[in-house]
Design an enzyme around this catalytic site. Structure first.
Site, mmCIF file in Angstrom:
data_model
loop_
_atom_site.group_PDB
_atom_site.id
_atom_site.type_symbol
_atom_site.label_atom_id
_atom_site.label_comp_id
_atom_site.label_asym_id
_atom_site.label_seq_id
_atom_site.Cartn_x
_atom_site.Cartn_y
_atom_site.Cartn_z
ATOM 1 N N GLU A 98 0.989 -0.708 -5.226
ATOM 2 C CA GLU A 98 -0.130 0.244 -5.261
ATOM 3 C C GLU A 98 0.486 1.629 -5.439
ATOM 4 O OE1 GLU A 98 -3.304 3.004 -3.808
ATOM 5 O OE2 GLU A 98 -1.640 2.493 -2.505
ATOM 6 N N ASP B 44 0.822 -1.208 0.000
ATOM 7 C CA ASP B 44 0.000 0.000 0.000
ATOM 8 C C ASP B 44 0.862 1.268 0.000
ATOM 9 O OD1 ASP B 44 -2.662 1.317 0.544
ATOM 10 O OD2 ASP B 44 -1.549 2.003 2.304
HETATM 11 C C1 GLC Z 1 -3.888 3.576 -0.402
HETATM 12 C C2 GLC Z 1 -5.299 3.076 -0.199
HETATM 13 C C3 GLC Z 1 -6.140 4.196 0.306
HETATM 14 C C4 GLC Z 1 -5.552 4.726 1.593
HETATM 15 C C5 GLC Z 1 -4.079 5.084 1.431
HETATM 16 C C6 GLC Z 1 -3.405 5.317 2.746
HETATM 17 O O1 GLC Z 1 -3.811 4.525 -1.388
HETATM 18 O O2 GLC Z 1 -5.805 2.544 -1.395
HETATM 19 O O3 GLC Z 1 -7.476 3.810 0.490
HETATM 20 O O4 GLC Z 1 -6.262 5.868 1.996
HETATM 21 O O5 GLC Z 1 -3.357 4.055 0.795
HETATM 22 O O6 GLC Z 1 -3.150 4.110 3.409
#
Ligand code: GLC
Length: 647
Positions: free
Chosen positions: A323, A281
């Site tokens: 991500e 993430d």
């Molecule tokens: C990623 C997640 C998002 C979250 C962010 C912080 O982008 O997809 O939902 O707010 O990380 O953890």
């Protein structure tokens, strides 16, 4: 050859008979194969002069972490090592869901596996299920414990039962590893608050504002409306702490090698829950440097590769998803570059394709999409995409300005047009979305809303506009059909298989009201689902069954597995998007989609040249019958999608 391929090659003899494989010896072999890279990466982040001891600690840690892995998972690791690119297969079909919104808890989810399998899903991304603060917690992305299951979802036993069942059914699991930050209630944060110097150094904490003020000069804001600035003052600790996302999410200080090792331990423990793919993430934010935006820095890539190289030694069956919702060319870097090509993340979100699909729907043209995608076509063979239409987050408008200019548009007004189109700023637009994180300082904003509402279903149903409903359904199928055929793993967002509309209930829930991303996090009300799926006239029935047909088709054609066999085609009609998945050991498939609300024609001469037309007839898979060409033109109905099979 990347490291994974090297492991496969070096272990091939031992893996001939899995029952006899010496797992310890294979572990040592993997360690020696990766050791030079691990050492280089470690000392480039943590110079040898000061950190030689820390490296010795890492060398002790790796076998200890290997010993924590269960025999069952060690076996699946070896099976996946033999299979190699199991995640590239045309059989992969994902769904992303919130366990509680889907069917209450983990047990409830397990009961609904047949529903998912009926649709063709064999891969699940469960949104965070670990412990988090009460109230605001960013949907669980503020982590109180990396492997502690929040009681609202069930127990560790429930998860074990689910993963066992999934393995038996040949299904894969993805969970998040929130690698950039913990919550302000995580044990390290609590100790830091209580005054522990050691744990204050696990985060970026400062007594005064000097360093934070310097950083603020170049750091952008992720949530400017709800969490402006990048630092939060913690009264108890008497210090400022870096909080790039929300004030309750404390950024981890990876310049401290102890943090890396502690997080590697958390990562392995998470993988040991039976996870096949770990979603890294917000990984673009992992390294911070004064005078930069502190995203996508070279050190962040080194750190991710270091995690990758270590995890591969311990659990070679577990792979990483990046991500990285960042500019297109930056996303590509998460597959690894140079010596590290293919040695960083195996999968990345194709956020570029997703955002371009929405650009094409609003503009009804596809040239910018084709050009932008051509620009990011060169990914390593071992890397693949997650392709998706919608997810739990907002849609950002991070297009490469070069391509906006090439269209003869100006970036700022173009983005404003998209915000107006999707967020109720234009009376004629069929879309009902909401604006997210509008930043009055920069004029930037992002879009929230469910796919169906953004594509006009909510408005058409409200206005009892039957042709509007048909058009919205065709758009939903068009976007999903493209995502299903483009190289990579298609990920359907739960609710979209039924055309879920915006869910406004978040407006009444404290802790959610300020975050309009909740509008696109719908719930499955199973009584209602059964009702609509029993009614052949309902939009949900039509979407579900059309998707199910497309998914089944995808799984029948090996050329839809990702073999880097994608060619984007310029076919002379700007409203029509086309690409070919070239046959490697099979016939190819040509995908054509009309992004316009009127019938569009395309010249068919290229179809014959590519082998898709024979004696004036085309082999079309979705309609399931031949299309006879009576002229040199092929007509596509509004928002029609075709999958042509090569002769
Ligand atoms: C990623 C997640 C998002 C979250 C962010 C912080 O982008 O997809 O939902 O707010 O990380 O953890």
């Amino acid at each position: 050859m990347n490291q994974a391929a090297l492991h496969q090659f070096l272990s091939s003899e031992e893996l001939y008979d899995l029952t006899k494989a010496d797992r310890e010896a294979l572990f040592r072999k993997r360690l020696s194969t990766n050791l030079t890279l691990i050492q280089d990466l470690f000392f480039s982040l943590y110079p040898r002069d000061n950190h030689a001891k820390a490296f010795d600690q890492l060398m002790e840690l790796l076998p200890n972490l290997f010993s924590l892995r269960s025999e069952v998972l060690k076996t699946t690791d070896l099976e996946k090592l033999i299979a190699g690119d199991w995640y590239m297969s045309e059989q992969m079909l994902g769904m992303q869901l919130y366990v509680d919104h889907f069917n209450k808890d983990l047990k409830g989810l397990q009961n609904k596996l047949p529903y998912l399998q009926d649709l063709g899903v064999n891969f699940l991304h469960l949104m965070p299920i670990t412990t988090r603060p009460e109230g605001e917690n960013d949907g669980g992305y503020a982590v109180n414990g990396y492997t502690h299951i929040d009681s609202k979802y069930g127990t560790k036993k429930d998860l074990a039962s689910l993963t066992k069942k999934m393995r038996k059914e040949g299904m894969y699991l993805m969970l998040d590893f929130v690698v950039n930050h913990t919550s302000n209630e995580y044990p390290w944060a609590i100790k830091a608050r209580k005054g522990s110097k050691k744990y204050q150094q696990y985060y970026y904490t400062y007594e005064g504002r000097e360093v934070p003020d310097e950083f603020e000069k170049s750091l952008p804001e992720v949530f400017p409306q709800t969490s402006p600035g990048n630092y939060t003052y913690d009264k108890e600790m008497g210090r400022w702490v870096m909080t790039v996302f929300n004030h309750f999410q404390w950024d981890l200080n990876y310049t401290n090698p102890e943090v890396f090792m502690a997080m590697l331990t958390n990562l392995v423990k998470l993988a040991n829950l039976g996870v096949d793919i770990v979603r890294f993430d917000a990984l673009a934010f992992l390294w911070k440097k004064l005078g930069t935006i502190s995203q996508n820095l070279p050190e962040a890539h080194q750190l991710i590769s270091l995690f990758r190289m270590c995890l591969q030694v311990i659990a070679p069956g577990v792979i990483l998803l990046a991500e990285a919702i960042v500019p297109p060319r930056e996303i590509m870097r998460y597959f690894g570059e140079g010596l590290y090509r293919g040695n960083e993340c195996e999968i990345a979100y194709n956020a570029t394709f997703m955002a371009l699909l929405w650009n094409s729907i609003a503009t009804k043209e596809t040239v910018m999409m084709r050009k932008s995608l051509e620009d990011i076509a060169d990914k390593p063979e071992s890397g693949t995409w997650i392709n998706y239409v919608r997810c739990h987050d907002d849609i950002g408008l991070g297009y490469d300005n070069r391509f906006i200019h090439e269209m003869g548009w100006s970036p700022q007004p173009h983005r404003q047009f998209l915000l107006d189109y999707y967020c109720q700023g234009l009376g004629w637009s069929p879309s009902i979305g909401q604006i997210f994180m509008h930043n009055p300082k920069t004029g930037d904003g992002r879009i929230t809303g469910s796919a169906a509402s953004l594509l006009g279903l909510e408005k058409a149903l409200k206005e009892k506009d039957t042709s509007g409903v048909t058009q919205a359904l065709d758009k939903i199928i068009l976007l999903h059909g493209l995502v299903l055929a483009y190289g990579g793993i298609p990920m359907i967002y739960a609710g979209d298989e039924l055309g879920a509309l915006n869910d406004y209930s978040y407006l009444k829930e404290s802790g959610k009201q300020n975050d309009s991303r909740w509008v696109n996090r719908p719930k499955h009300h199973w009584k209602e689902v059964e009702k609509v799926l029993g009614n052949t006239d309902s939009p949900a029935f039509k979407i579900f069954n059309r998707l199910k047909q497309l998914i089944a088709l995808r799984k029948t054609y090996p050329c839809l597995a990702d073999r880097n066999n994608l060619s984007l085609l310029a076919i002379g009609n700007p409203h029509v998007f086309a690409f070919e998945r070239n046959g490697v050991q099979c016939k190819g498939i040509l995908v054509i989609g009309n992004f316009h609300e009127t019938t569009q024609a395309i010249d068919t001469s290229f179809l014959a040249n590519l082998g898709y037309a024979q004696k004036g007839s085309l082999n079309e898979l979705i309609r399931g019958k031949k299309i006879e060409l009576s002229s040199g033109l092929l007509e596509l109905k509004p928002y029609e999608l075709l999958w042509l099979k090569q002769y």
